[in-house]
Structure formats: C-alpha cells, structure tokens
Design a protein around this motif. Sequence first.
Motif, PDB file in Angstrom:
ATOM      1  N   GLY A 237     -16.581  -0.207  -2.531  1.00 32.37           N
ATOM      2  CA  GLY A 237     -15.594  -0.614  -3.913  1.00 32.37           C
ATOM      3  C   GLY A 237     -16.735  -0.608  -5.402  1.00 32.37           C
ATOM      4  O   GLY A 237     -17.439   0.353  -5.379  1.00 32.37           O
ATOM      5  N   THR A 238     -16.649  -1.808  -5.923  1.00 34.13           N
ATOM      6  CA  THR A 238     -17.053  -2.085  -7.326  1.00 34.13           C
ATOM      7  C   THR A 238     -17.970  -2.412  -6.848  1.00 34.13           C
ATOM      8  O   THR A 238     -19.797  -2.353  -7.301  1.00 34.13           O
ATOM      9  CB  THR A 238     -16.015  -3.342  -7.536  1.00 34.13           C
ATOM     10  OG1 THR A 238     -14.693  -2.885  -8.101  1.00 34.13           O
ATOM     11  CG2 THR A 238     -16.839  -3.978  -9.276  1.00 34.13           C
TER      12      THR A 238
ATOM     13  N   ALA B 239      -9.574  -3.778  -2.436  1.00 28.61           N
ATOM     14  CA  ALA B 239     -10.586  -3.764  -3.455  1.00 28.61           C
ATOM     15  C   ALA B 239     -10.005  -3.098  -4.699  1.00 28.61           C
ATOM     16  O   ALA B 239      -8.258  -2.648  -4.924  1.00 28.61           O
ATOM     17  CB  ALA B 239     -11.860  -2.836  -3.144  1.00 28.61           C
TER      18      ALA B 239
ATOM     19  N   ALA C 187     -11.540   3.047  -1.710  1.00 30.49           N
ATOM     20  CA  ALA C 187     -11.701   2.489  -1.092  1.00 30.49           C
ATOM     21  C   ALA C 187     -10.656   1.707   0.329  1.00 30.49           C
ATOM     22  O   ALA C 187     -10.752   1.509   1.392  1.00 30.49           O
ATOM     23  CB  ALA C 187     -12.593   1.260  -1.314  1.00 30.49           C
ATOM     24  N   ASN C 188      -9.853   1.323  -0.092  1.00 31.33           N
ATOM     25  CA  ASN C 188      -8.281   1.045   0.250  1.00 31.33           C
ATOM     26  C   ASN C 188      -7.875   2.077   0.935  1.00 31.33           C
ATOM     27  O   ASN C 188      -7.299   1.785   1.816  1.00 31.33           O
ATOM     28  CB  ASN C 188      -7.514   0.608  -0.905  1.00 31.33           C
ATOM     29  CG  ASN C 188      -7.714  -0.695  -1.619  1.00 31.33           C
ATOM     30  OD1 ASN C 188      -8.694  -1.548  -1.219  1.00 31.33           O
ATOM     31  ND2 ASN C 188      -7.330  -0.930  -2.695  1.00 31.33           N
TER      32      ASN C 188
END
Length: 405
Positions: free
Chosen positions: A77-78, A141, A146-147
């Motif tokens: 993610g971020t 996210a 990511a999901n």
Amino acid sequence: MTAALVIAAHGTRDPAGQLVAHALTARVAALLPDVDVSVGFIELSHPTIPEALSAALSRCPADDKRVVVVPLMLGTGTHVRHDIPDFIEEVVAEFPDARIDYAPHLGPDPALFRAVNRRIDDAMGDWRREDTTLVLVGRGALVPDANADHVRLARMHYEQGGWRNVTPCFLQVTQPHLPEGLDRARAQGTGQILVIGHWLFPGRMRTWTHEQALAWACDHPETAVRVGEVIGDCDELAGVVLQRFRDMRPDHRVEGSPAYVCGLLLQDRQVLIVGGGNVAQRRVPTLLEAGAHVRLVSPTATPALEHLAGTGQIEWHRRPFEDSDLEGVWYVQATTDDPRVNRRVAHGAEARHTFCVRADDAWAGSAWTPATMRTRGATVSVLSNKDPRRSRALRDEIAGLLEGA
C-alpha cells in the motif's frame, strides 16, 4: 562489516503491539548476531524510521555506511510505495555518502501463510474446517493492488485450507467491511464462522476486529463466531524478515551493478512470461516491440494482456506453470505473486541454460530488467545494483541531459 538492518514497522499506541514489535526485532537480531538490527516506525511509536536510520548510520564505520530497510508490511500500500521511500530519501540527504537499500515488503510469503494457519488452528478448537466459513479481514488501502492481493490471499486459503467457504473483507477505505463480510458468510448457509484479521501485531486493527465481530455475533446468536489472533512475534515472521535482508546481498554489494550488460536480439525468438499481473503487463509491450514471440502462462491475466491475447499479439496458456513450458524458449520472466512458482521457473531455466528474470527476487534469477528509455535514436538502460528507484532516477537524469544536448 555487513550492512545494518532497520525494520520499518507501522507503529501503534497499543503497548502490547509495541512490545511485540520490539520482541520480533530482538528475535531477528538473535538470528543475525554480527548485524546491527533496529526498528523504526512510520507513525504513533518511537523511534521514527528517519530516527532509526540516522542512528544506525551513525553507528556504522565512517567509510562503510550501509543499511538495508525491510518494510514490515503485509501489503503493498501507500506506506510501502511512498511513505518509507520518502523517509529513506530524507535520511540520504543527511548522509549523502550512505547506501540505503530498500527490500521488498513481506507479501504472501509461504512462511507467513503457515503462521496464519497456526493462529487459525489455535482459534478453531474442536471445529472442522469443512463446516466453517473463514472471514479474512484486511485493513483496506487506497492502492487497488493491495486490496486485490488480500482477495487473492483469501482465495489461496480457500483452495488450500479445506474450508466450507472463505470471505474476504476490510476494516477501512474499501468494501465489503467486516459486518458485511459476516452477513455474506451467514447468507451462504454456514452455522459457524471464524474471523481472523491479517495483522502482524496487536493494535487498533486487532481491537476493531474483535469488537465488530463480537457485536455482530450478539445480533446473530444463531451463528457461532470465533476470532483468531494476529501473526505476532514468531519464527516464521522473523525468518521472512531475515530472508528479505539476505536477498539484498549487502555483503556482496559492489559499486554500480555486477551485471554484464548486453542487448538481446529477440526478433522471432520465443520468450516465456509466467504470471499475468501488472509486472507482466508492463514488460510484454517492450518485448513485442523487440519482435519477440511472447508466450504467457497464467490462469488469469490483466485486461490489457487479455486484449493482446485476443488480438493474437501474444500466445496465452490459461493454466498454472508447467516445467515443459521452458522448452524452446530463449528468455524467461517469472512475474507471479507466488515465490514458490517463481523459484520453480528460475530453477528450470537455470537447468536449461536459459536466462531468467525473477520479478520478486532479482538475485535469485540470472538476468535483471533495466530501467530503459529511448531518445534521439538510442536506447538508454540503467542498472544500479538491484535498486529500481535509483535506476529510474538515473535514467531520468540521463534523459534530461540528452534531451537538452
């Protein structure tokens, strides 16, 4: 002296979570007795990642300031893509002579899959998996990949776990949220549900998972609900961190890249791509431009790759990788999300003396993919010792010089 190791964790206000993070750091340090091992946090806990990096570099010899950062993150993610790299750049500005290498995130490593299954077994008690629906909870996210990785992980649990069903859901950002995931599990006709959050340490995510699952269970007394625990401080997690550190090969680093640079003439030659995700999507067009006959082997593919197959530009075999796929190919790229599959591809290519790129572990392959651009009738490629961000930065800097010349 080999490079120091800084573990980049999320951070939590939960004292139990902080204790577990430091306990894991101590466990990793015991596995690396000759390495300076420390932990830094993105937020909520101290030391911060810049503080931990600065301290580690200050402890390094003046002529050998090297650190490997391992992101203690399950998803990409971020935090993995932006926050930690930004922290690293901040510290590089303070220590311009230092070398800071950024390892891949933890991802769907088989060892972590085993660790989660141990927590599941602890929570199951006398329940049987074939009678139970597993509700696998992720954070959620802003990064779609990511999901999607979390949904894929849920599918892996379903395929390998013997469950009645497996339902993925999320706590934040995206849907379905946990209560909706429980509703879906109940609608499938199950009488017992095991909820497990895919978390590393105790913290808000664990607390919210327990609270929401308990509240839902109170409103649905006809359905039995149990909740599993976080992965926590364990040998499996420490082993993955250790492997990420070793994969960077800090004690084998040299200035620049150890790769021998050449240009492959792939016109009318067979190239094998194993894995149909975003990495393959980025690399296939360049191979087609080089005139290669691209054979894609993957049960699924991105819409862009599906289009290339549908228009006859690539050959797509919709199935898992088989060793025979390597026959007759000149060049291989292993781009799946499963390290075990990529390892099989690389080993098979090695046995056939065929060069192979491993997207997940560059050092375990026999070729690397450079950062490339075309300008003024020339192709410029940059390799900088398995540091893609540095390669891209150097490529862009060179491009600016050439375009301004």
